[in-house]
Design a protein around this motif. Structure first.
Motif, PDB file in Angstrom:
ATOM      1  N   ALA A  96      29.591  41.487  38.969  1.00 18.76           N
ATOM      2  CA  ALA A  96      28.733  41.650  37.786  1.00 18.76           C
ATOM      3  C   ALA A  96      28.855  40.448  36.864  1.00 18.76           C
ATOM      4  O   ALA A  96      27.857  39.954  36.323  1.00 18.76           O
ATOM      5  CB  ALA A  96      29.112  42.934  37.041  1.00 18.76           C
ATOM      6  N   GLY A  97      30.092  39.950  36.664  1.00 18.32           N
ATOM      7  CA  GLY A  97      30.290  38.790  35.792  1.00 18.32           C
ATOM      8  C   GLY A  97      29.622  37.545  36.333  1.00 18.32           C
ATOM      9  O   GLY A  97      28.997  36.780  35.590  1.00 18.32           O
ATOM     10  N   VAL A  98      29.741  37.331  37.642  1.00 22.42           N
ATOM     11  CA  VAL A  98      29.127  36.147  38.262  1.00 22.42           C
ATOM     12  C   VAL A  98      27.613  36.237  38.201  1.00 22.42           C
ATOM     13  O   VAL A  98      26.926  35.221  38.074  1.00 22.42           O
ATOM     14  CB  VAL A  98      29.620  36.006  39.724  1.00 22.42           C
ATOM     15  CG1 VAL A  98      28.840  34.923  40.451  1.00 22.42           C
ATOM     16  CG2 VAL A  98      31.109  35.678  39.755  1.00 22.42           C
ATOM     17  N   LEU A  99      27.065  37.439  38.264  1.00 23.13           N
ATOM     18  CA  LEU A  99      25.616  37.605  38.230  1.00 23.13           C
ATOM     19  C   LEU A  99      25.024  37.392  36.851  1.00 23.13           C
ATOM     20  O   LEU A  99      23.994  36.730  36.699  1.00 23.13           O
ATOM     21  CB  LEU A  99      25.243  39.021  38.701  1.00 23.13           C
ATOM     22  CG  LEU A  99      25.095  39.277  40.190  1.00 23.13           C
ATOM     23  CD1 LEU A  99      24.897  40.759  40.449  1.00 23.13           C
ATOM     24  CD2 LEU A  99      23.928  38.478  40.763  1.00 23.13           C
ATOM     25  N   PHE A 100      25.683  37.933  35.832  1.00 19.71           N
ATOM     26  CA  PHE A 100      25.016  38.054  34.540  1.00 19.71           C
ATOM     27  C   PHE A 100      24.794  36.717  33.845  1.00 19.71           C
ATOM     28  O   PHE A 100      23.722  36.484  33.277  1.00 19.71           O
ATOM     29  CB  PHE A 100      25.812  38.987  33.623  1.00 19.71           C
ATOM     30  CG  PHE A 100      25.041  39.381  32.401  1.00 19.71           C
ATOM     31  CD1 PHE A 100      24.068  40.359  32.476  1.00 19.71           C
ATOM     32  CD2 PHE A 100      25.258  38.753  31.189  1.00 19.71           C
ATOM     33  CE1 PHE A 100      23.335  40.715  31.358  1.00 19.71           C
ATOM     34  CE2 PHE A 100      24.528  39.102  30.067  1.00 19.71           C
ATOM     35  CZ  PHE A 100      23.560  40.092  30.159  1.00 19.71           C
ATOM     36  N   VAL A 101      25.783  35.833  33.879  1.00 15.67           N
ATOM     37  CA  VAL A 101      25.655  34.575  33.136  1.00 15.67           C
ATOM     38  C   VAL A 101      24.517  33.711  33.663  1.00 15.67           C
ATOM     39  O   VAL A 101      23.628  33.315  32.902  1.00 15.67           O
ATOM     40  CB  VAL A 101      26.989  33.805  33.130  1.00 15.67           C
ATOM     41  CG1 VAL A 101      26.835  32.468  32.429  1.00 15.67           C
ATOM     42  CG2 VAL A 101      28.073  34.631  32.464  1.00 15.67           C
ATOM     43  N   PRO A 102      24.501  33.372  34.962  1.00 19.53           N
ATOM     44  CA  PRO A 102      23.378  32.551  35.440  1.00 19.53           C
ATOM     45  C   PRO A 102      22.040  33.259  35.335  1.00 19.53           C
ATOM     46  O   PRO A 102      21.012  32.615  35.111  1.00 19.53           O
ATOM     47  CB  PRO A 102      23.748  32.258  36.905  1.00 19.53           C
ATOM     48  CG  PRO A 102      24.739  33.296  37.275  1.00 19.53           C
ATOM     49  CD  PRO A 102      25.484  33.630  36.024  1.00 19.53           C
ATOM     50  N   LEU A 103      22.023  34.593  35.474  1.00 14.93           N
ATOM     51  CA  LEU A 103      20.765  35.321  35.363  1.00 14.93           C
ATOM     52  C   LEU A 103      20.206  35.226  33.952  1.00 14.93           C
ATOM     53  O   LEU A 103      19.009  34.988  33.759  1.00 14.93           O
ATOM     54  CB  LEU A 103      20.983  36.788  35.749  1.00 14.93           C
ATOM     55  CG  LEU A 103      19.753  37.696  35.677  1.00 14.93           C
ATOM     56  CD1 LEU A 103      18.656  37.189  36.598  1.00 14.93           C
ATOM     57  CD2 LEU A 103      20.125  39.129  36.036  1.00 14.93           C
ATOM     58  N   SER A 104      21.056  35.383  32.946  1.00 10.68           N
ATOM     59  CA  SER A 104      20.609  35.272  31.558  1.00 10.68           C
ATOM     60  C   SER A 104      20.099  33.872  31.257  1.00 10.68           C
ATOM     61  O   SER A 104      19.085  33.690  30.582  1.00 10.68           O
ATOM     62  CB  SER A 104      21.760  35.615  30.603  1.00 10.68           C
ATOM     63  OG  SER A 104      22.207  36.923  30.811  1.00 10.68           O
ATOM     64  N   ALA A 105      20.833  32.883  31.776  1.00 10.00           N
ATOM     65  CA  ALA A 105      20.461  31.496  31.496  1.00 10.00           C
ATOM     66  C   ALA A 105      19.151  31.115  32.171  1.00 10.00           C
ATOM     67  O   ALA A 105      18.264  30.523  31.552  1.00 10.00           O
ATOM     68  CB  ALA A 105      21.585  30.561  31.940  1.00 10.00           C
ATOM     69  N   VAL A 106      18.997  31.463  33.461  1.00 12.37           N
ATOM     70  CA  VAL A 106      17.824  31.017  34.201  1.00 12.37           C
ATOM     71  C   VAL A 106      16.574  31.782  33.780  1.00 12.37           C
ATOM     72  O   VAL A 106      15.468  31.232  33.810  1.00 12.37           O
ATOM     73  CB  VAL A 106      18.058  31.165  35.727  1.00 12.37           C
ATOM     74  CG1 VAL A 106      17.999  32.623  36.175  1.00 12.37           C
ATOM     75  CG2 VAL A 106      17.059  30.322  36.509  1.00 12.37           C
ATOM     76  N   THR A 107      16.707  33.017  33.337  1.00 12.43           N
ATOM     77  CA  THR A 107      15.538  33.817  32.969  1.00 12.43           C
ATOM     78  C   THR A 107      14.834  33.248  31.748  1.00 12.43           C
ATOM     79  O   THR A 107      13.594  33.234  31.674  1.00 12.43           O
ATOM     80  CB  THR A 107      15.954  35.278  32.698  1.00 12.43           C
ATOM     81  OG1 THR A 107      16.544  35.824  33.874  1.00 12.43           O
ATOM     82  CG2 THR A 107      14.754  36.119  32.304  1.00 12.43           C
ATOM     83  N   LEU A 108      15.590  32.773  30.774  1.00 12.73           N
ATOM     84  CA  LEU A 108      15.001  32.271  29.535  1.00 12.73           C
ATOM     85  C   LEU A 108      14.947  30.746  29.453  1.00 12.73           C
ATOM     86  O   LEU A 108      14.438  30.204  28.484  1.00 12.73           O
ATOM     87  CB  LEU A 108      15.792  32.803  28.334  1.00 12.73           C
ATOM     88  CG  LEU A 108      15.934  34.322  28.229  1.00 12.73           C
ATOM     89  CD1 LEU A 108      16.760  34.697  26.999  1.00 12.73           C
ATOM     90  CD2 LEU A 108      14.570  34.992  28.159  1.00 12.73           C
ATOM     91  N   SER A 109      15.472  30.083  30.475  1.00  8.03           N
ATOM     92  CA  SER A 109      15.633  28.624  30.388  1.00  8.03           C
ATOM     93  C   SER A 109      14.319  27.867  30.339  1.00  8.03           C
ATOM     94  O   SER A 109      14.247  26.787  29.751  1.00  8.03           O
ATOM     95  CB  SER A 109      16.469  28.129  31.580  1.00  8.03           C
ATOM     96  OG  SER A 109      15.790  28.381  32.800  1.00  8.03           O
ATOM     97  N   THR A 110      13.275  28.407  30.946  1.00 12.47           N
ATOM     98  CA  THR A 110      12.004  27.672  31.000  1.00 12.47           C
ATOM     99  C   THR A 110      11.004  28.137  29.947  1.00 12.47           C
ATOM    100  O   THR A 110       9.863  27.688  29.949  1.00 12.47           O
ATOM    101  CB  THR A 110      11.383  27.829  32.406  1.00 12.47           C
ATOM    102  OG1 THR A 110      11.328  29.219  32.752  1.00 12.47           O
ATOM    103  CG2 THR A 110      12.214  27.100  33.452  1.00 12.47           C
ATOM    104  N   LEU A 111      11.422  29.041  29.060  1.00  9.16           N
ATOM    105  CA  LEU A 111      10.545  29.493  27.980  1.00  9.16           C
ATOM    106  C   LEU A 111      10.603  28.532  26.799  1.00  9.16           C
ATOM    107  O   LEU A 111      11.644  27.930  26.526  1.00  9.16           O
ATOM    108  CB  LEU A 111      10.953  30.889  27.508  1.00  9.16           C
ATOM    109  CG  LEU A 111      10.648  32.070  28.425  1.00  9.16           C
ATOM    110  CD1 LEU A 111      11.240  33.338  27.837  1.00  9.16           C
ATOM    111  CD2 LEU A 111       9.147  32.246  28.628  1.00  9.16           C
TER     112      LEU A 111
END
Length: 508
Positions: A371-386
């Motif tokens: 869960a820890g490995v998933l959440f950080v990159p997921l949060s970053a990549v989801t909003l990174s291109t907005l």
């Protein structure tokens, strides 16, 4: 303001928003292990008591999308302060509740006030940290959001066993007051866009669709699903409301949720990815306490204690992966997180009540790390291109998907557990007859004889236990399949990495 003062102020704000985020997510699971005690206190049935969990998550899901509008209308600081204060007060009211109606109503209000706290915390961190340190900021954010629900069972078990279940809500009192006062002093003012037209029709139809769907999922098992006119009506209401919401969204000049946001490939994939991820995370968190307490006969605190190492795994995974965001392709990091999570579910498919506490702890560490490995990159990549001005709306959509996944996951696995237990009980009972050769064994016949009342009662209890074990295995198998299915979404995300400078900043 000197650089040292600026960094100290940034650190203080970071702590405050992380405490706020942790309080909100902590309350999604802290009551899990205490639920049987709450049930006895308010005289609720098994199906009614689940509303204590789902009312909170559902209202959080409904009230998350307006966050962007409310920030523009009232300002980020004012909204964050009101949300924190309201969340704290309703937490205290939950602890003082004397009936099922009261606690469900106060939990719904608690979810409504707390809904904005997650996207606001994310927005504040992305605002106060420079772009090259966003990966580091999301690692800190992950600690507050992911660790909260993981340590909830430990804290809830300890408070329930040493005090009463009411303290799982009272604990928010001092934390909330300190956070409220700190935000009043340190959180900077943000510009407001002034009065804006709010899309009440879009908000109402989406809220109605989510509410009707949640009621359907919660009561479907009790009412025999679509064999009941109530469930049919709820399905029609949910479907019709969602259809109206979609039509309005694509035809209105200023819709409640702007379709243009979903042109961003990362946001669309991230929202779906987040929904399924939190379905599996919260579903497994809801399944574990009853498994430990009912099948393995663990006391409430012991059950919470053996679940605690999930938090250690989550913190380790979160902090470790933060150093690789910007260095390594995000899709590879997500794949590693999915792999760890799938591995944990695969192990859990082989669980029986005879497993040791050590195996529960090790599996929890593995699942927490995933869960820890998933959440950080997921949060970053989801909003990174907005674009920066779209981040509050994007964060709201992302948080909405998380809340929907959480509530749907709990309802679905609970319903499947009940259904599969009944089916398995019938299948096993069909092979248990008075002429079964096993009953010729004197040792078995003495305690499990089908011709005596005591023997039949003991035999039924044993069959029920075996049926529940198989039902849990079926649920874990479903969660494994859902996790493996997410690997297909990885190809949708845009390839991302980072420059050496960016990576170094993330490490800092």
């Amino acid at each position: 303001m000197t650089e040292e003062t600026s960094q100290r102020r940034r650190g203080t704000i970071t702590i405050l928003v992380l405490v706020a985020a942790m309080m909100q997510t902590l309350d999604t699971t802290i009551v899990n292990v205490a639920l049987p005690y709450v049930q006895g206190s308010v005289a609720a049935s098994d199906d009614q008591i689940t509303w204590v969990l789902t009312s909170y998550i559902t209202m959080a899901a409904i009230m998350t999308p307006p966050t962007g509008f409310l920030v523009a209308r009232f300002g980020l600081k004012r909204l964050f302060i009101v949300s924190t204060l309201g969340f704290t007060l309703t937490s205290m009211l939950c602890g003082m509740a004397e009936s099922l109606t009261q606690i469900v109503a106060f939990r719904a209000l608690q979810g409504a006030f707390g809904a904005a706290m997650i996207p606001l915390a994310q927005t504040v961190l992305l605002t106060i940290y420079p772009k090259e340190r966003h990966g580091f900021a999301m690692a800190l954010y992950g600690l507050g959001v992911v660790v909260g629900p993981v340590i909830g069972p430990v804290v809830g078990g300890w408070l329930t066993e040493n005090y009463t279940w009411r303290y799982v809500f009272y604990i928010n009192g001092p934390l909330g007051i300190i956070t409220f006062l700190g935000m009043m002093a340190f959180l900077p003012e943000s510009p407001r866009s002034g009065p804006q037209k709010f899309d009440w029709f879009g908000f109402s139809t989406l809220s109605l669709a989510i509410g009707a769907l949640q009621i359907l999922l919660d009561r479907g098992e009790i009412k025999d699903w679509f064999g009941s006119s109530e469930i049919v009506i709820e399905a029609l209401v949910a479907g019709s409301a969602f259809y109206l919401f979609l039509v309005h969204t694509f035809t209105a000049e200023r819709p409640f949720v702007r379709p243009a946001l979903f042109r961003d490939r990362n946001l669309s994939a991230g929202a779906l990815f987040s929904m399924v991820t939190f379905i599996t995370l919260y579903a497994s968190l809801a399944l574990q306490p009853p498994y430990l307490q009912d099948l393995m006969n663990y006391p409430v605190f012991t059950a919470g204690l053996v679940m605690g190492p999930r938090g250690v795994g989550t913190m380790a995974g979160t902090l470790l992966v933060g150093r690789f965001v910007g260095k390594v392709d995000t899709r590879l990091l997500l794949a590693i997180g999915l792999g760890l999570t799938a591995w944990a579910f695969y192990i859990m498919m082989g669980w029986t009540p005879d497993i040791s506490a050590r195996e529960v702890v090790v599996t929890g560490l593995l699942q927490g790390a995933g869960a820890g490995v998933l959440f950080v990159p997921l949060s970053a990549v989801t909003l990174s291109t907005l674009a920066p001005e779209d981040r509050p709306d994007g964060a709201s959509v992302f948080s909405l998907s998380r809340s929907l996944g959480s509530s749907i996951g709990i309802s679905v696995v609970t319903a499947l557990l009940t259904t599969n237990t009944e089916i398995n009980h019938a299948d096993i009972s069909a092979n248990v007859t008075a002429v079964n050769r096993a009953f010729q064994d004197p040792g078995i016949a003495q305690f499990l004889s089908p011709v005596t009342a005591a023997g039949r009662a003991a035999l039924d209890a044993l069959i029920t236990q075996q049926a529940q074990i198989i039902a849990y295995i079926d649920d874990y198998k479903l969660l494994l399949i859902a996790t493996l299915a997410l690997f297909g979404l990885l190809v949708i995300f845009k390839k991302s990495g980072g420059s050496p400078g960016h990576a170094a900043a993330v490490e800092g």
